[in-house]
Design a protein around this motif. Structure first.
Motif, short mmCIF file in Angstrom:
data_model
loop_
_atom_site.label_atom_id
_atom_site.label_comp_id
_atom_site.label_asym_id
_atom_site.label_seq_id
_atom_site.Cartn_x
_atom_site.Cartn_y
_atom_site.Cartn_z
N VAL A 163 15.76 3.87 5.05
CA VAL A 163 14.33 3.79 4.71
C VAL A 163 14.12 2.63 3.75
CG1 VAL A 163 12.44 4.98 3.55
CG2 VAL A 163 13.97 6.26 5.07
N LEU A 164 13.05 1.84 3.97
CA LEU A 164 12.66 0.75 3.09
C LEU A 164 11.32 1.09 2.45
CD1 LEU A 164 13.55 -2.34 5.31
CD2 LEU A 164 14.90 -1.34 3.47
N LEU A 165 11.29 1.07 1.12
CA LEU A 165 10.07 1.35 0.36
C LEU A 165 9.62 0.04 -0.28
CD1 LEU A 165 11.20 4.69 -1.35
CD2 LEU A 165 9.99 4.41 0.81
N PRO A 166 8.54 -0.60 0.24
CA PRO A 166 8.18 -1.95 -0.22
C PRO A 166 7.49 -1.96 -1.58
CG PRO A 166 6.61 -1.16 1.40
CD PRO A 166 7.68 -0.13 1.32
N LEU A 185 9.55 12.02 3.25
CA LEU A 185 9.81 13.36 3.75
C LEU A 185 10.92 13.29 4.78
CD1 LEU A 185 9.09 16.38 4.02
CD2 LEU A 185 7.44 15.72 5.78
N VAL A 186 11.97 14.06 4.51
CA VAL A 186 13.08 14.16 5.47
C VAL A 186 12.99 15.55 6.09
CG1 VAL A 186 15.56 14.00 5.80
CG2 VAL A 186 14.46 12.66 4.00
N PRO A 187 12.33 15.71 7.25
CA PRO A 187 12.16 17.03 7.86
C PRO A 187 13.50 17.67 8.16
CG PRO A 187 10.76 15.40 8.95
CD PRO A 187 11.72 14.65 8.07
N SER A 188 13.58 18.98 7.88
CA SER A 188 14.81 19.71 8.15
C SER A 188 14.46 21.17 8.38
CB SER A 188 15.79 19.58 6.98
OG SER A 188 15.22 20.08 5.80
N PRO A 189 15.18 21.87 9.23
CA PRO A 189 14.88 23.27 9.52
C PRO A 189 15.13 24.15 8.30
CG PRO A 189 16.95 22.64 10.54
CD PRO A 189 16.33 21.38 10.00
N ALA A 190 14.48 25.31 8.29
CA ALA A 190 14.65 26.26 7.19
C ALA A 190 16.08 26.76 7.14
CB ALA A 190 13.69 27.41 7.35
N VAL A 242 19.61 8.61 4.70
CA VAL A 242 18.79 9.56 3.95
C VAL A 242 19.24 10.99 4.20
CG1 VAL A 242 16.75 8.08 3.81
CG2 VAL A 242 17.04 9.62 5.76
N ARG A 243 19.09 11.79 3.16
CA ARG A 243 19.47 13.19 3.22
C ARG A 243 18.26 14.05 2.84
NH1 ARG A 243 25.04 12.71 -0.35
NH2 ARG A 243 26.16 11.27 1.06
N LEU A 244 18.43 15.35 3.01
CA LEU A 244 17.35 16.28 2.69
C LEU A 244 16.90 16.14 1.24
CD1 LEU A 244 15.60 18.79 3.27
CD2 LEU A 244 17.58 20.20 2.72
N GLU A 245 17.88 15.98 0.34
CA GLU A 245 17.53 15.91 -1.09
C GLU A 245 16.85 14.61 -1.47
OE1 GLU A 245 22.05 15.04 -0.78
OE2 GLU A 245 20.56 16.36 0.16
N ASP A 246 16.79 13.62 -0.57
CA ASP A 246 16.10 12.37 -0.87
C ASP A 246 14.59 12.49 -0.76
OD1 ASP A 246 18.48 11.00 -1.34
OD2 ASP A 246 18.72 10.48 0.78
N SER A 247 14.11 13.56 -0.18
CA SER A 247 12.66 13.75 -0.07
C SER A 247 12.03 13.77 -1.45
CB SER A 247 12.35 15.06 0.66
OG SER A 247 12.81 15.04 1.99
N GLY A 248 10.87 13.14 -1.58
CA GLY A 248 10.17 13.10 -2.86
C GLY A 248 9.22 11.94 -2.95
N ARG A 297 0.84 -1.19 0.00
CA ARG A 297 0.00 0.00 0.00
C ARG A 297 0.88 1.25 0.00
NH1 ARG A 297 -5.22 -1.07 1.30
NH2 ARG A 297 -5.53 1.07 2.01
N PRO A 298 0.39 2.36 -0.56
CA PRO A 298 1.17 3.61 -0.56
C PRO A 298 1.47 4.06 0.86
CG PRO A 298 -0.70 3.76 -2.07
CD PRO A 298 -0.91 2.51 -1.28
N LEU A 299 2.66 4.59 1.06
CA LEU A 299 3.09 5.03 2.39
C LEU A 299 3.57 6.48 2.35
CD1 LEU A 299 5.24 1.93 3.46
CD2 LEU A 299 2.86 2.40 4.09
N ASP A 300 3.33 7.18 3.46
CA ASP A 300 3.94 8.49 3.69
C ASP A 300 4.95 8.29 4.81
OD1 ASP A 300 2.44 9.78 1.79
OD2 ASP A 300 0.88 10.43 3.19
N ILE A 301 6.22 8.41 4.47
CA ILE A 301 7.28 8.08 5.41
C ILE A 301 8.05 9.34 5.77
CG2 ILE A 301 9.39 6.74 5.76
CD1 ILE A 301 8.31 4.72 3.75
N SER A 302 8.21 9.54 7.08
CA SER A 302 9.03 10.65 7.57
C SER A 302 10.26 10.06 8.23
CB SER A 302 8.24 11.49 8.59
OG SER A 302 9.02 12.56 9.06
N ALA A 303 11.42 10.51 7.79
CA ALA A 303 12.67 9.96 8.30
C ALA A 303 13.63 11.07 8.66
CB ALA A 303 13.30 9.04 7.26
N LYS A 304 14.40 10.85 9.70
CA LYS A 304 15.42 11.81 10.09
C LYS A 304 16.67 11.62 9.24
CE LYS A 304 13.88 11.96 14.91
NZ LYS A 304 14.27 11.73 16.32
N PRO A 305 17.41 12.67 9.04
CA PRO A 305 18.65 12.53 8.26
C PRO A 305 19.56 11.47 8.86
CG PRO A 305 18.14 14.85 8.58
CD PRO A 305 17.17 14.09 9.42
N GLY A 306 20.10 10.59 7.99
CA GLY A 306 21.00 9.53 8.41
C GLY A 306 20.33 8.18 8.60
#
Length: 474
Positions: free
Chosen positions: A74-77, A150-155, A125-131, A62-71
């Protein structure tokens, strides 16, 4: 012996049948003919393989919305059932191909790999991996599943224009303020001008770009760009805009009236950035401090002071201001002639108008010239008001114009002394009303038959009163 003969005959037959011992150059019958190996079989071999039999492939993940911290990893099945061997399994990030089956696309980071069960793994994972990541099976129709990472990161502000803490512009130049920030969630970028407002009049502008077509002096000052996305850190960058401009020069008085032996003061105010160099000239020749002439500066006010003015000091002076952008000047006349008459008041009485002015003159005034006309005509008339004794160097002029026809008038005054004629005063306007027409209108109204009853009542009441008074006296 018989057995030996039979064996020899059999060997000879086998030799003849296999062609061994055939004379060189001798062909078999039809050796030169081309054989047909079956065109239909060849065409069948070049065509697409038939679609696999059985149920179509199905992705059970099933589709997932994954939030991960840098480093993190992540597994996308991508679990697939009914996958035929001739179907390819693709992984994409947005529209960029990552994997086709087990083959990684050139340029894809080695941190990204596909497992045997078609799961996509992203390590560190890095910031640019978000998508958005999509697993797709090349069936007809294709089947797919998409996951959002989504890799949350401060502005963080990554680009600021102007790119220095201080920017200098010429007055009227265009200016673009640009502030680009990254972060997840997407940062909100806000421009402010501390202690003032933005060019559009607002206290803050929520935009990464602000364009000013032509800067003015009001656009100078400090600006701040703020980027925030609720992840704790607020990134702020500051810089200052300086607007340079050519000298703005103003003569405090364009004509300075003075007299021999008096102190004369010529003043000009100069505003410029970069600061201007100010100098004075008399009739086109430079003037410097010395003797009875002093050049003084009080911030933006520049003064040419002449103590005990002499007759040869009366001249045309120029205040000159120069900076790297431009040179500007203002002309000031120092004269012994009377000042321009300053209008005080006027008063109308019937067809007459009394007007009053004040004039300054250090030398005795010998003559006044008053010119007047009906407005919108060129028929000027001239009168010479009486010259009265001054109070110090102040002359008061009072003059009455008489026998004026009704209408709108314009009047001007000039004066003369031994040093010359003053400039004419600013035009003053007054009006003479037509009282004769008003009286005539009143008479016509009283003679109107329609108002007879109203007008005769007061007359009748007066008559009755007189008769009553006569009776009492008798």
């Amino acid at each position: 012996m018989v057995h030996a003969s039979l064996l020899c005959a059999l060997l000879l037959c086998c030799f003849v049948h296999t062609g061994r011992g055939r004379p060189e150059g001798e062909d078999y019958m039809n050796d030169n003919e081309e054989y047909d190996y079956g065109d239909e079989e060849q065409e069948g071999a070049a065509s697409e393989p038939p679609a696999p039999a059985g149920p179509p492939p199905v992705i059970t993940s099933r589709p997932l919305d994954i939030s991960a911290k840098p480093g993190e990893t992540v597994l996308l099945p991508c679990d697939i059932v009914n996958l035929a061997p001739n179907y390819a399994v693709l992984w994409l990030n947005g529209s960029t191909m990552l994997y086709s089956d087990s083959f990684r696309t050139q340029g894809v980071s080695p941190r990204v790999d596909r497992l045997a069960n078609y799961t996509l793994r992203i390590r560190g994972v890095r910031l640019e991996d978000s998508g958005t990541y999509t697993c797709r099976v090349s069936s007809d129709p294709p089947v797919a599943v998409s996951h959002k990472l989504l890799v949350p990161s401060p502005a963080q502000i990554v680009k600021l224009s102007p790119d220095s803490d201080h920017r200098t512009l010429l007055l009227g130049s265009p200016l673009t303020l640009e502030c680009e920030a990254v972060g997840h969630p997407e940062p909100q970028v806000t421009w402010t001008k501390p202690g003032s407002v933005m060019p559009d009049g607002k206290k803050a502008v929520r935009s990464s770009v602000v364009h000013i077509p032509a800067v003015t002096l009001e656009h100078a000052g400090s600006y701040e760009c703020e980027a925030k996305n609720g992840m704790g850190n607020v990134d702020v960058r500051k810089f200052t805009i300086q607007v340079q401009y050519a000298p703005k020069i103003t003569a405090m008085k364009e004509v300075v009236n003075s007299g021999v032996g008096y102190e004369s003061e010529l003043q000009c105010e100069v505003d410029a950035l970069p600061q201007a160099t100010v100098s004075w000239a008399k009739n086109g020749k430079p003037v410097a401090s010395g003797g009875h002439v002093k050049v003084e500066t009080f911030e933006r006010l520049h003064v040419l002071r002449i103590t005990k003015t002499r007759k040869d000091d009366f001249a045309v002076y120029t205040c000159v201001a120069q900076n790297p952008i431009k040179t500007e000047s203002a002309v000031i006349e120092l004269t012994g002639a009377p000042s321009i008459a300053n209008f005080v008041t006027s008063n109308s009485t019937g067809n007459s108008e009394t007007l009053q002015w004040v004039i300054e003159s250090h030398a005795p005034i010998t003559e006044y010239t008053l010119r007047y006309r009906k407005r919108k005509t060129n028929e000027w008339r001239t009168e010479n008001p009486v010259v009265e004794d001054p109070m110090g160097n102040q002359y008061k002029v009072t003059h009455t114009l008489t026998n004026l026809a009704p209408g709108d008038y314009e009047v001007r005054l000039s004066s003369k002394n031994s040093y010359g004629l003053s400039k004419e005063s600013a035009p003053q306007h007054f009006s003479i009303k037509d009282y004769g027409e008003a009286a005539q209108s009143k008479v016509e109204a009283n003679a109107n038959p329609g108002s007879t009853a109203v007008d005769t009542r007061p007359t009748f009441a007066v008559l009755v009163s007189l008769l009553s008074l006569r009776a009492l006296l008798q």
